[in-house]
Design an enzyme around this catalytic site. Sequence first.
Site, PDB file in Angstrom:
ATOM      1  N   HIS A 270       0.828  -1.214   0.000  1.00  0.00           N
ATOM      2  CA  HIS A 270       0.000   0.000   0.000  1.00  0.00           C
ATOM      3  C   HIS A 270       0.861   1.261   0.000  1.00  0.00           C
ATOM      4  O   HIS A 270       0.927   1.977  -0.995  1.00  0.00           O
ATOM      5  CB  HIS A 270      -0.929  -0.026   1.215  1.00  0.00           C
ATOM      6  CG  HIS A 270      -1.960   1.065   1.245  1.00  0.00           C
ATOM      7  ND1 HIS A 270      -2.172   1.941   0.201  1.00  0.00           N
ATOM      8  CD2 HIS A 270      -2.854   1.423   2.214  1.00  0.00           C
ATOM      9  CE1 HIS A 270      -3.146   2.777   0.519  1.00  0.00           C
ATOM     10  NE2 HIS A 270      -3.568   2.485   1.738  1.00  0.00           N
ATOM     11  N   HIS A 311      -0.236   1.215 -12.478  1.00  0.00           N
ATOM     12  CA  HIS A 311      -0.989   1.411 -11.240  1.00  0.00           C
ATOM     13  C   HIS A 311      -2.149   0.433 -11.222  1.00  0.00           C
ATOM     14  O   HIS A 311      -2.756   0.163 -12.272  1.00  0.00           O
ATOM     15  CB  HIS A 311      -1.508   2.855 -11.141  1.00  0.00           C
ATOM     16  CG  HIS A 311      -1.964   3.256  -9.785  1.00  0.00           C
ATOM     17  ND1 HIS A 311      -3.210   2.933  -9.304  1.00  0.00           N
ATOM     18  CD2 HIS A 311      -1.341   3.954  -8.793  1.00  0.00           C
ATOM     19  CE1 HIS A 311      -3.330   3.415  -8.073  1.00  0.00           C
ATOM     20  NE2 HIS A 311      -2.234   4.030  -7.739  1.00  0.00           N
ATOM     21  N   ASP A 369       4.156   7.603  -7.444  1.00  0.00           N
ATOM     22  CA  ASP A 369       5.162   7.080  -6.523  1.00  0.00           C
ATOM     23  C   ASP A 369       6.568   7.149  -7.118  1.00  0.00           C
ATOM     24  O   ASP A 369       7.545   7.346  -6.399  1.00  0.00           O
ATOM     25  CB  ASP A 369       4.831   5.635  -6.149  1.00  0.00           C
ATOM     26  CG  ASP A 369       3.502   5.507  -5.434  1.00  0.00           C
ATOM     27  OD1 ASP A 369       3.323   6.194  -4.419  1.00  0.00           O
ATOM     28  OD2 ASP A 369       2.640   4.752  -5.896  1.00  0.00           O
TER      29      ASP A 369
END
Length: 434
Positions: A270, A311, A369
């Site tokens: 996560h 993703h 990210d």
Amino acid sequence: MADKKALLSIVDHKGNRERTLELPLYSGTLGPDVIDVHELTANGFFTYDPGFVSTASCESKITYIDGDNGILLHRGYPIEQLAEHSDYLETCYLLLYGDLPSRKEREKFEYTIMRHTMIHEQMRALFAGFRRDAHPMAIMCGVVGALSAFYHDSLDITNEVHREICAYRLISKMPTLAAMAYKYSIGQPFIYPRNDLSYGGNFLHMLFATPCVDYEVKPVLARAMDRIFLLHADHEQNASTSTVRLAGSSGANPFACIAAGIAALWGPAHGGANEAVLVMLNEIGDEANIDEFIARAKDKDDPFRLMGFGHRVYKNLDPRAKVMKQTCDEVLTELGLEDDPLFRIAKRLEKIALEDEYFIQKKLYPNVDFYSGIILKAMGIPTEMFTVIFATGRTPGWIAHWHEMISGNYRIGRPRQLYTGETKRDYIPLTERN
């Protein structure tokens, strides 16, 4: 009430019969229709949906994601517009209250948040109970949950004023606790917050200043930190947000619920994605090795994966990535790190992913990210703090969802299971067992 119905045909192999059930069908303002399955239980059935990937666990008005088209809306506002024109605290207000603030509302909100950034002085003693090498997320789980022991004057979750006070306290104090967790881990004195700095600038100052050497907050870096917080502020019903809602459904106080969310976010599947990006870049090690690792990424039999690309939700471009890419370029330029070997590897990987037909076809674009990990590394923030920063940014989203649930009609969460264990059997005395 639903104005549409869905017909569900069930073949019961045990009873050798077929049954048809009529279930309510609901339509949201955006997204696919939703079948209300709660009547299944009364008919002797319930659904099996590991990971809840096909189950709407709640009704919400806060955030909407269309992964196929790369859309992320907070209260209807596209994330790209918020990142370009707004800032983190205004986005916090939007998530909490549902609308953008007026000038007076914004000034009052920012004033209140920035003047409640200090924590109870006795909380400093809590940190001494942790080992110096404790992971900052372990510390955050403990100290955030402990806030309820120091601010128990406003824990009546049925009182809307109390809920608002808790929301303000969490948003204002999370950066202070995060910075203290970092300072404790490296053996430096805690730095008190400063009300004259911005939210992001204050956090950087608490991270890097010392009593003997002040830290000058560069506007580019303060803005970058603000954007990192903003772009992580909420992301619909993810694992940590669902955890906050589930904990809150029992009537737990908001500090305990947010601590539960932090624990869920700590999991590498996560909140650890940007940390994994830096691990990958260090594993590649040199630009000369990039082609080898690209080939490995394309080999379906090789377990190696490029971290920070693609993703689970977004099957197109991550709408947050474009803004973060711009911020990444600004930070590297400001710090003169364009030619740093590690960041040269990152830029080369980015170019390949955006131009190579393999990555384009599979839609493995750089995500938020990828860029946030590079930015935080460039700022001098250690990788073990990346998820702590994620948790700090996600706090208003967690609070908004908790408040939405508590202020509406809710029931304690109680998922079902598909039992595959032993059937009923009698206890065998120890003397009779082989």
